[in-house]
Structures are given as C-alpha cells and as structure tokens.
Design a protein around this motif. Structure first.
Motif, PDB file in Angstrom:
ATOM      1  N   GLU A   1       0.836  -1.202   0.000  1.00 40.01           N
ATOM      2  CA  GLU A   1       0.000   0.000   0.000  1.00 40.01           C
ATOM      3  C   GLU A   1       0.868   1.250   0.000  1.00 40.01           C
ATOM      4  O   GLU A   1       0.573   2.238  -0.693  1.00 40.01           O
ATOM      5  N   SER A   2       1.939   1.220   0.754  1.00 40.98           N
ATOM      6  CA  SER A   2       2.848   2.372   0.800  1.00 40.98           C
ATOM      7  C   SER A   2       3.522   2.597  -0.554  1.00 40.98           C
ATOM      8  O   SER A   2       3.644   3.742  -1.027  1.00 40.98           O
TER       9      SER A   2
ATOM     10  N   GLU B   1       1.212   4.197  -2.988  1.00 40.58           N
ATOM     11  CA  GLU B   1       1.091   5.642  -2.781  1.00 40.58           C
ATOM     12  C   GLU B   1       2.263   6.379  -3.419  1.00 40.58           C
ATOM     13  O   GLU B   1       2.096   7.473  -3.991  1.00 40.58           O
TER      14      GLU B   1
END
Length: 686
Positions: free
Chosen positions: A669-670, A673
C-alpha cells in the motif's frame, strides 16, 4: 527456309512472264499468218483467269482453251450456276486457285497440275463429287478443300510434299488417301468430315502440325512411318478406338514452355494410344477420353508438360524410363489407382495430382528436385514415395487426401516458399527429418507453414528445421488428435523487414489433445504470437525466445483458453517491438508467469481463474498499462514483488496505469502511494 526462297523465286519468274501475257502475240517470222502464235492468240496463256455466272460447260471449256497456258498463275471460278464439269489440262502450276460456291459443279479435273505456290481453295461447291489432281506433287502455301457437301473422291496420289493442306467439313467424304505424302512442312488438317471412315498416310515421315479433329466416324488412326513432328492434335473424333504411331520418336519443338505438342482430347471411344518409340516430347495432353484405358509410351525418357485428366476408365499411369520432366498434371481420373514415375530425377516446374478418387499410390522415388508439388482431393490415396527429394523451390501442398496415413520426406532439406498440409483425415504423423530451411528472403508468396484440419494427426516432427523465413503464416491449427509438436532446433520465424499485406502470424490453436510443445531453441519471431484453445496443454515454455517483432498489430502475444495450462515461461524474452503491442493472457488454471527479462511493452493484461502465485516482470521499465486484475487474484507476495520493482525503477516512472487484484500488504500500500505521487494510476482490488 530453302523451300520458302524457292517459292519466292518461282513466283518472281511467273510474275515476270505474266507482264507480257495480257497482249496478243507479237510480230513473228515463222507464224503461218504473220503473227507469232495461232490465230492471233498467245498460246502461253493469260496470267489471270476469272470465270463466273451462267456459262455452260462448253463455253467454259472454250474459254479455258483460248486463255489458259503455261503463264497462267491465277484461276478463279466462283458463283457459276450451270457449270457441271471443269477440266483444266493446260495448267501445270498455279500461284492462286479458287474454286468456290459453284452451284452445279460436279467434277473438277486438273490432270497436269504439278504444284501450287500460294493459296488454293476449293470450297462451297455443293454438288461437287470428284476432285482429280493425279500428278500434283508439291503444295507450297495454303491448300484447302472444305465445305463441299457431296464430295466423295479426292485423287492426289502423287502428292509428296505439302506446306499447308486442309481437308475439312466435307460431309460425304468417306476416304482420304495421300499415299505418297512424305513431308508436311507446316500443317496437315483433317477435320469435320463427319462420314470419314478411312485415313491413309502410309509414307508420311514428318509433320510440322498434324490435326485430325471432329471426324465422327473415323475408327482408327495409324501412321506407320511418322517419325518426327512439331505438333499433333487428335480431338473430338467420337468413333476412334486406337491411335497408333509406332515409329514416332520425338518432336522438333525447342524451348517451348507448356506447349501442348501432342494433344488427344474428347475422343469418346478411344481406349488405346500406342507410342512405343517416342523418346522425347515437349508436351502431352490426354483429356476427357471417356473410354481410354491404355497409354503405351514405355520408351519415353524426356517430357516437358504432361497433362492427364478426366479419363474415367484409366487405371494406371506408368513411365518406367522417364528421367526428366517439366510439369506434370494428373486430375479427375475416377478409376486411376497408380501413378508411377520411378526414374524421374528432376521436375523443373509443377507436379499436380488432384481429384483422382481411386488413386492409391504415387511413386516419384528417385526425384531429387521439383518446383511445386500439389497432391489433393485424392480420396483413396494411401502411399506416396518422394524419398529422394532434396529441394522444393516453391510450394508443397498436401490436402484432403482422406486415407493418407503418413507424410514423410526423409531427405528434403530446402523448401523455399510454402508448406501446406490440410484436411488429411487419416494422417497420423508428419516427419521432415532433414528439412533445414523453409522460405527465403526474396520469396514472392509468403504463407510459409500451415498444418491445419488433420483430424487424426498425432505427431509433427521437424528435428532439423532451423529457419522459417519471410513468413506471414506459421499455423498449426485444428488438428484435434495432435499430441506432439516438435521443432527442437528452430531459431527464427519470419522476416524483420516483412512488407506483407497481412500482418504475419505465429499461431498454434484448437489442437484439443496437444500436450507436448517443443520450441526449445526458438530465439526470434517476426510475427504476432498466439497459442489458444489447446485444451490439454499443461505448460508453455519458450526458454530461448528473446524477441518478438510485430508489424501493425495491437496484440503481440496472446495466450488464452488453454484450459489446463498452469505455467507460462518466457525467461529470455527481452523486447517486443511494433507500432502498438500488447500481451494478453487469459487462462483458467494459470498459477505462474515468467517474463523476467522483458523490458518494454505497451500493455500487459493477465487473467486467471485461480490464484497467481508467481508473476515475474522484474525487468520491465517501459509500459503504458499493467493490468493484473486477475479473477483468481494475485498472492500477496506477487503484489509486493511487482510494486517493489516498479518503485525501484530510475528515473521514476510516471503516467502508467497499474491494476492489481488481491490482498496487498502494508508495504505494498505504501509503494502504491509512492507510485501515485509520481503521477501513476494504481488500483488494487481485493
């Protein structure tokens, strides 16, 4: 050529004499009446004589006596209404003779005519019964006897040499005898004499062109002495049962391509052709002879064009001593079972054997070279022998032979254009043990390899093939029993500079039992790549394939609907080039995908119905869309690995669309981003 000069010389002499023949005799010294002649007449005759109208026999005889002589070069007798007998004893040679459309003329006699030089025409004389030219020895130029409805007798017993002679459409004529004729320089035509029953050319030795056509009652043709010829046509003679030319040795035509030198067509009752001494001929055509059974030509050693078709009762063709040929066409012979050319070593053009329903075997066992071979629609074909064949310069096509079980060309090394094998329902194996090269850089036709619609085919084996060049089709499709495809040393398919109208394709599809696929050394494909609907294929690997070059096609690599495939591996594939290229993979059972060295592609779309546990795109740098929204999802590890690689690319990527399905880790998820922050669209669906 010497004869032609002689003709011109004779005509020149006649023309010189003619210039003085239009006046009466000149002053003489010993004539009885003071004139060099008789009663003021020139006894050498006028050059041109024309007779027409309603003159009687007596009037014509008187006119001929007064005007005909040695200098007469042209005689025209036409459209007379009362003339019944025409006798011309004064004439020994003529440049021009026309006897035509004389309503009541019954007898024509030229008892002293020895030669004609340009044109002679005896035609349209409906009452004419007899033509007598007993000492005619030579015809130079044209001589035609035609359309004389009651003509029954032609006497030309001394004719030895003719340039062009035609006897045609004389419906009452029963016998033609030219017993002294030795040579026909250009053409002898016997045609359309519907009641002709006997033809005698006893001493004829050579003929430029011999045509015997549409003589519906002629039962046999025998010319014992004919040795050489330029052309023979024997067509549409319904009653002929045999043609016998026992001394015929060869034709005299040089370097004529596909010239039908010996043509035997549409002779309804013909059953036998005897050519026992014939050794060489530029062309033979035997077609549509409904009762034909036997061709005796065992001495034949060389032939140009041979065509044999629509002879429904012929059962075998054999040429035991033939060693060379140019073109062979054998088509639509319903009961033909055997075709044997066992000693032909080279065929310079085509071999076409098509639609022979009963054909069982074909033998070209010694042939090493041929330009094209087409064998198709032979429903009974079981065996063919091309075991010595090494080189096919253009195309090999074997199609729709429903009993053929094996195709083997054990010594074929080069095939320069097309290999097409289709619709052979009993075929179980294909083996080209020594074929090295298929196609060429300068090939005009470029559909190189197609093996399609062979329902019983189990194995395809090309153990030596290294190159398929300049191809716009490499297709192995719709072979429902096929289990194994083996091209273990093939390295190149296609041509980088292809300018073909249709985009080149490499396809293997709709082979329901295909389980073994060996392209272990294939390195380069210049074509779109498709493997689809092979429902027994469990794994797909092209370990050496490094580049796919596509011409004007959006999908460069497509793998779909192979129901059992669990792994797809292209570990060496580095580049896919083209104007707009995609990878599309859609498989139900797919678990593993390896494109570990691929750097550049426009888009990737991969879908599986089960969990993808291994997806390697660890070298990808340039792309527009990466769509891995698989219905079976990606493992968390796969998502982590993909996003970690994409984030690590320097300089950082932007303007990319990335879609993944599965459970993403916190780290993933990081990284997503980070990619979004750099201007990319990233979607992860659980």
């Amino acid at each position: 050529m010497k004869n032609r000069y002689l003709n011109i010389f004779v005509i020149t002499i006649l023309a010189t004499v003619i210039s003085c023949s239009t006046e009466d005799g000149v002053n003489g010294t010993d004539g009885v009446d003071g004139i060099d002649g008789i009663d003021g007449r020139d006894i050498s005759g006028k050059g041109f004589i024309s007779i027409s109208g309603d003159m009687s026999n007596e009037e014509v005889a008187s006119l001929i006596a007064e005007t005909a002589g040695a200098n007469t070069h042209t005689l025209v007798v036409e459209n007379t209404t009362n003339l019944t007998v025409l006798e011309l004893p004064q004439l020994t040679s003529l440049v021009q003779l026309e006897i035509r459309n004389n309503e009541r003329l019954q007898q024509l006699s030229l008892p002293n005519l020895n030669a004609t030089y340009q044109n002679a025409l005896i035609s349209g004389n409906d009452a004419l019964i007899t033509i007598e030219m007993p000492v005619l020895n030579e015809i130079s130029g044209n001589f035609s006897i035609s359309s004389n409805n009651t003509l029954s007798t032609i006497i030309i017993n001394q004719l030895a040499r003719a340039e062009r002679l035609s006897i045609g459409t004389n419906p009452a004529l029963e016998t033609i005898s030219i017993p002294a004729l030795v040579e026909v320089i250009e053409r002898l035509r016997i045609s359309g004499n519907e009641n002709l029953t006997a033809l005698s050319l006893d001493v004829l030795e050579s003929a430029g062109s011999l045509e015997i056509n549409a003589n519906t009652k002629l039962p046999i043709i025998t010319i014992e002495g004919l040795q050489t010829f330029g052309e023979i046509r024997i067509n549409n003679n319904e009653a002929i049962t045999s043609i016998n030319l026992p001394a015929l040795t060869n034709d005299t035509v040089v370097d004529e391509d596909d010239d039908l030198i010996l043509s035997i067509n549409n002779n309804l009752n013909l059953n036998t052709v005897n050519l026992p001494a014939l050794t060489s001929v530029s062309g033979i055509l035997i077609r549509n002879n409904q009762n034909f059974t036997t061709l005796n030509s065992d001495a034949l050693a060389s032939i140009g064009y041979f065509r044999f078709d629509s002879n429904p009762l012929a059962t075998s063709l054999s040429f035991p001593n033939l060693t060379s040929s140019k073109r062979i066409v054998i088509e639509e012979n319903e009961t033909l079972t055997t075709v044997s050319f066992p000693n032909v070593t080279a065929n310079d053009q085509d071999i076409s054997i098509v639609e022979n329903q009963a054909l069982v075997q074909i033998d070209f066992s010694q042939m090493t070279r041929c330009e094209n071979i087409a064998i198709s629609e032979n429903e009974g074909l079981e065996r063919m022998n091309f075991n010595a064949l090494q080189n096919i310069e253009n195309e090999l096509s074997i199609a729709n032979n429903i009993k053929l079980t094996d195709i083997s060309f054990p010594n074929l090394e080069v095939l320069l254009q097309i290999l097409f094998i289709s619709g052979n329902d009993a075929l179980t194996s294909i083996n080209f043990a020594k074929l090295i090269t298929l196609g060429s850089d300068d090939a005009i036709q470029t559909i190189n390899l197609r093996i399609v619609n062979n329902t019983a085919l189990q194995q395809i084996n090309f153990p030596a093939l290294t190159t398929v060049q300049n191809s716009d089709r490499f297709e192995i499709n719709n072979n429902e029993s096929l289990t194994t495809i083996s091209f273990p040393v093939l390295r190149i398919v296609g041509n980088r500079n292809s300018s073909n109208f249709f985009p080149p394709r490499f396809t293997i599809s709709n082979n329901a039992l295909l389980a073994n696929l060996d392209f272990s050394n294939l390195a380069t494909i210049h074509a779109t790549f498709e493997i689809s609907r092979n429902t027994a294929l469990a794994a797909l690997s092209f370990p050496q394939l490094s580049s796919i070059n596509v011409v004007d096609k959006s999908i460069a690599l497509e793998i779909e609907n192979n129901d059992l495939i669990t792994s797809i591996s292209f570990p060496s594939l580095e580049t896919i080039t083209g104007s707009s290229v995609e990878i599309v993979i859609d498989e139900n059972m797919l678990e593993s995908v390896n494109f570990g060295r691929l750097t550049t592609v426009r888009s990737v779309d991969i879908d599986s119905m089960v969990l993808l546990t291994s997806v390697d795109f660890s070298s990808i740098r340039e792309f527009s869309t990466l769509n891995l929204s698989s219905q079976g999802n990606l493992s968390t590890t796969v998502i982590d690995t993909i996003l970690s690689h994409l984030v690590s690319i320097t300089p950082a990527i932007s303007s990319k669309r990335i879609t993944l399905s599965g459970v993403a880790s916190v780290q993933a998820e990081s990284q997503a981003e980070t990619l979004r922050a750099n201007g990319n669209t990233v979607n992860i669906f659980d």
